[in-house]
Design an enzyme around this catalytic site. Sequence first.
Site, PDB file in Angstrom:
ATOM      1  N   LYS A 217      34.739  46.972  49.322  1.00 37.46           N
ATOM      2  CA  LYS A 217      33.287  47.106  49.213  1.00 37.46           C
ATOM      3  C   LYS A 217      32.585  46.566  50.462  1.00 37.46           C
ATOM      4  O   LYS A 217      31.712  47.208  51.029  1.00 37.46           O
ATOM      5  CB  LYS A 217      32.776  46.385  47.965  1.00 37.46           C
ATOM      6  CG  LYS A 217      31.270  46.528  47.757  1.00 37.46           C
ATOM      7  CD  LYS A 217      30.763  45.672  46.610  1.00 37.46           C
ATOM      8  CE  LYS A 217      31.266  46.117  45.292  1.00 37.46           C
ATOM      9  NZ  LYS A 217      30.647  45.373  44.159  1.00 37.46           N
ATOM     10  N   GLU A 223      43.071  40.778  53.350  1.00 37.19           N
ATOM     11  CA  GLU A 223      44.314  41.527  53.199  1.00 37.19           C
ATOM     12  C   GLU A 223      44.116  43.009  53.522  1.00 37.19           C
ATOM     13  O   GLU A 223      44.927  43.625  54.218  1.00 37.19           O
ATOM     14  CB  GLU A 223      44.856  41.374  51.773  1.00 37.19           C
ATOM     15  CG  GLU A 223      45.250  39.957  51.397  1.00 37.19           C
ATOM     16  CD  GLU A 223      44.114  39.175  50.764  1.00 37.19           C
ATOM     17  OE1 GLU A 223      44.387  38.157  50.110  1.00 37.19           O
ATOM     18  OE2 GLU A 223      42.925  39.574  50.938  1.00 37.19           O
ATOM     19  N   GLY A 289      35.231  44.433  40.594  1.00 41.96           N
ATOM     20  CA  GLY A 289      36.458  45.057  41.086  1.00 41.96           C
ATOM     21  C   GLY A 289      37.408  45.482  39.994  1.00 41.96           C
ATOM     22  O   GLY A 289      37.960  46.586  40.019  1.00 41.96           O
ATOM     23  N   ARG A 290      37.609  44.626  39.001  1.00 35.85           N
ATOM     24  CA  ARG A 290      38.574  44.937  37.938  1.00 35.85           C
ATOM     25  C   ARG A 290      38.046  45.978  36.964  1.00 35.85           C
ATOM     26  O   ARG A 290      38.776  46.422  36.080  1.00 35.85           O
ATOM     27  CB  ARG A 290      38.973  43.663  37.206  1.00 35.85           C
ATOM     28  CG  ARG A 290      37.805  42.899  36.601  1.00 35.85           C
ATOM     29  CD  ARG A 290      38.234  41.495  36.161  1.00 35.85           C
ATOM     30  NE  ARG A 290      37.137  40.663  35.687  1.00 35.85           N
ATOM     31  CZ  ARG A 290      36.330  39.970  36.469  1.00 35.85           C
ATOM     32  NH1 ARG A 290      36.462  40.032  37.784  1.00 35.85           N
ATOM     33  NH2 ARG A 290      35.377  39.208  35.956  1.00 35.85           N
ATOM     34  N   GLU A 375      41.273  37.469  34.679  1.00 35.75           N
ATOM     35  CA  GLU A 375      40.208  37.208  35.635  1.00 35.75           C
ATOM     36  C   GLU A 375      38.855  37.205  34.930  1.00 35.75           C
ATOM     37  O   GLU A 375      37.931  36.504  35.344  1.00 35.75           O
ATOM     38  CB  GLU A 375      40.222  38.248  36.756  1.00 35.75           C
ATOM     39  CG  GLU A 375      39.354  37.868  37.951  1.00 35.75           C
ATOM     40  CD  GLU A 375      39.598  38.756  39.161  1.00 35.75           C
ATOM     41  OE1 GLU A 375      40.458  38.397  39.989  1.00 35.75           O
ATOM     42  OE2 GLU A 375      38.942  39.811  39.262  1.00 35.75           O
ATOM     43  N   HIS A 406      65.663  44.662  25.623  1.00 36.03           N
ATOM     44  CA  HIS A 406      66.911  44.098  26.141  1.00 36.03           C
ATOM     45  C   HIS A 406      66.645  42.931  27.085  1.00 36.03           C
ATOM     46  O   HIS A 406      67.534  42.534  27.839  1.00 36.03           O
ATOM     47  CB  HIS A 406      67.711  45.188  26.863  1.00 36.03           C
ATOM     48  CG  HIS A 406      68.177  46.270  25.940  1.00 36.03           C
ATOM     49  ND1 HIS A 406      69.424  46.280  25.360  1.00 36.03           N
ATOM     50  CD2 HIS A 406      67.542  47.374  25.476  1.00 36.03           C
ATOM     51  CE1 HIS A 406      69.549  47.343  24.588  1.00 36.03           C
ATOM     52  NE2 HIS A 406      68.417  48.031  24.639  1.00 36.03           N
ATOM     53  N   LYS A 539      41.147  31.557  48.766  1.00 40.25           N
ATOM     54  CA  LYS A 539      40.831  32.380  49.933  1.00 40.25           C
ATOM     55  C   LYS A 539      40.221  31.534  51.048  1.00 40.25           C
ATOM     56  O   LYS A 539      40.574  31.674  52.228  1.00 40.25           O
ATOM     57  CB  LYS A 539      39.846  33.493  49.544  1.00 40.25           C
ATOM     58  CG  LYS A 539      40.383  34.553  48.610  1.00 40.25           C
ATOM     59  CD  LYS A 539      39.285  35.566  48.321  1.00 40.25           C
ATOM     60  CE  LYS A 539      39.731  36.636  47.363  1.00 40.25           C
ATOM     61  NZ  LYS A 539      38.638  37.608  47.079  1.00 40.25           N
TER      62      LYS A 539
END
Length: 575
Positions: A217, A223, A289-290, A375, A406, A539
């Site tokens: 954004k 990153e 964001g999520r 979050e 399993h 961050k």
Amino acid sequence: MSSSAPVDPTTGEAWQKLQAIADGFTPDLRAWFDADPGRAERYTHQAADLTVDLSKGLVTEEVLDLLLQVAERADVAGRYQAMISGEHINVTEDRAVLHTALRRPRDTDGLVPAAPLTVDGQDVDADVHATLDKVYAFATKVRSGEWTGVTGKRIETVVNIGIGGSDLGPVMVHEALKPYVQEGLEARFVSNIDPTDIFEKTKDLDPETTLFIVASKTFGTLETLTNARLARQWLWERLGASGAIEDTDESRTAAVARHFVAVSTALDKVEAFGIDPENAFGFWDWVGGRYSVDSAIGTSVVVVIGPDNWEQFLAGFHAVDEHMRTAPLAENVPVLMGLLNVWYSNFLGAQSHAVLPYTQYLSRFPAYLQQLTMESNGKMVRWDGSPVTTDTGEVFWGEPGTNGQHAFYQLIHQGTRIIPADFIAVANPAHPLVDATGDGAGVHPGQDVHALFMANFFAQTKALAFGKTADEVRAEGTDESVVPAREFSGNRPTTSILAPALTPSVVGQLIALYEHIVFTEGTIWGIDSFDQWGVELGKQLALQVTPAVGGDTEALAAQDSSTKALIEKYLALRG
């Protein structure tokens, strides 16, 4: 509503009654089902295409009635209406929360609600659909071959560069909808700043047929921008080595313009990177964001599955949004599931929640839900800044069945901790294969593998609910010394979610379902589910630590003793 103090759920009469019940609660699903032939029907609800069976949950009519009173006292329905109307319920950032607006249908054929949505002077519907049209037009050009790379070759691979919500959503949806990907196109996703990630995702690609979508954004995420610069360098080096571009600024700029687009609102930074601002797709600060996969953040997926399928995806979201808005609380599936989570975590001591999709295409759904739920609701203070009065949030985790059977199902079946589990399946698989176990003469048709798969789905929830008594184990002739090890207590809570098929619409429905479960829990706990200040400190410290990692002695000396020793060891290992 948005700025008022939240209701403290623990002070209500219903909450205190629930606590009294929980203190001596001894669930007995066997007895409950035996005594109530209509339990399964009464506790099964429909939300759009999703059939949701809550009957194997650890809930009675009395408990459910009290939980609904908790929801009414917290005004879950009123706060949801405030959210979808554009009130600033994200109070710590003073923002509206309008991810539901991303999937409101166009104002055609009477499909959109009569009143247009205007928030803070913005015509939200017009802006959302203008952006969608721009994304669709771009996707159509790539899919048709009209959009080409700098050498005139059509695009074959779309690489999405993002992190957090700009990665987890597109990755999950792309994986879920792989059967809908256009032949000759593929999407890949780069998120981790570990250089291994971008190296592995690009090492076998042809730069002439690769398109990068940089999703940030602010166009400033550490990153994402680091990986974008690495991708740009990769493009220049590969195109230069093949003679496709010249070693000039003009030639390199032309290459970036054809091989990079952006999902961002920071057009000046986009342009400085070399991307034409006309090829930047925006979204708004009222989209967290999520919660953004159905915004322009999903551009990479729109390109590979096409606008028509994306429209169905959005329609699935909207169908569950409308269910949440209109269904009475007692029949409202996201509300009921959220209330059960509150019951399990606040009263029965559950600390984690398993999500177990019995469809391989949903393999990334548990990881997606980790961000959505943890979050959103991993908070210690309420939306007015006061301390929470209850535990909040759950640790979400899971893997597809039958792989998990399993691996970790042992703990769910016979461990000492209560782990509520959501089982998700579809009736019609994308690939209805048959295991040809017949006699070769065509007498036996072989095993429908999906039916075998679904038998596991049904059997697991049955086993978790009803278990196996010591007497039943003995009746099988089991040696008495191992009877305790083979006994299953049962009464392990599950929810079963069954859909007709994993269509774009159903994937949208599943995402919206969990969005509104998160909303319900957050409202009851009185927390702001739409900020994420807890991710910021790490961050900030990373930027402060970076000089020390680079060998700056003054910065290194300023670190705490543990961090300093670790960095010194790292530097020594790097030589």
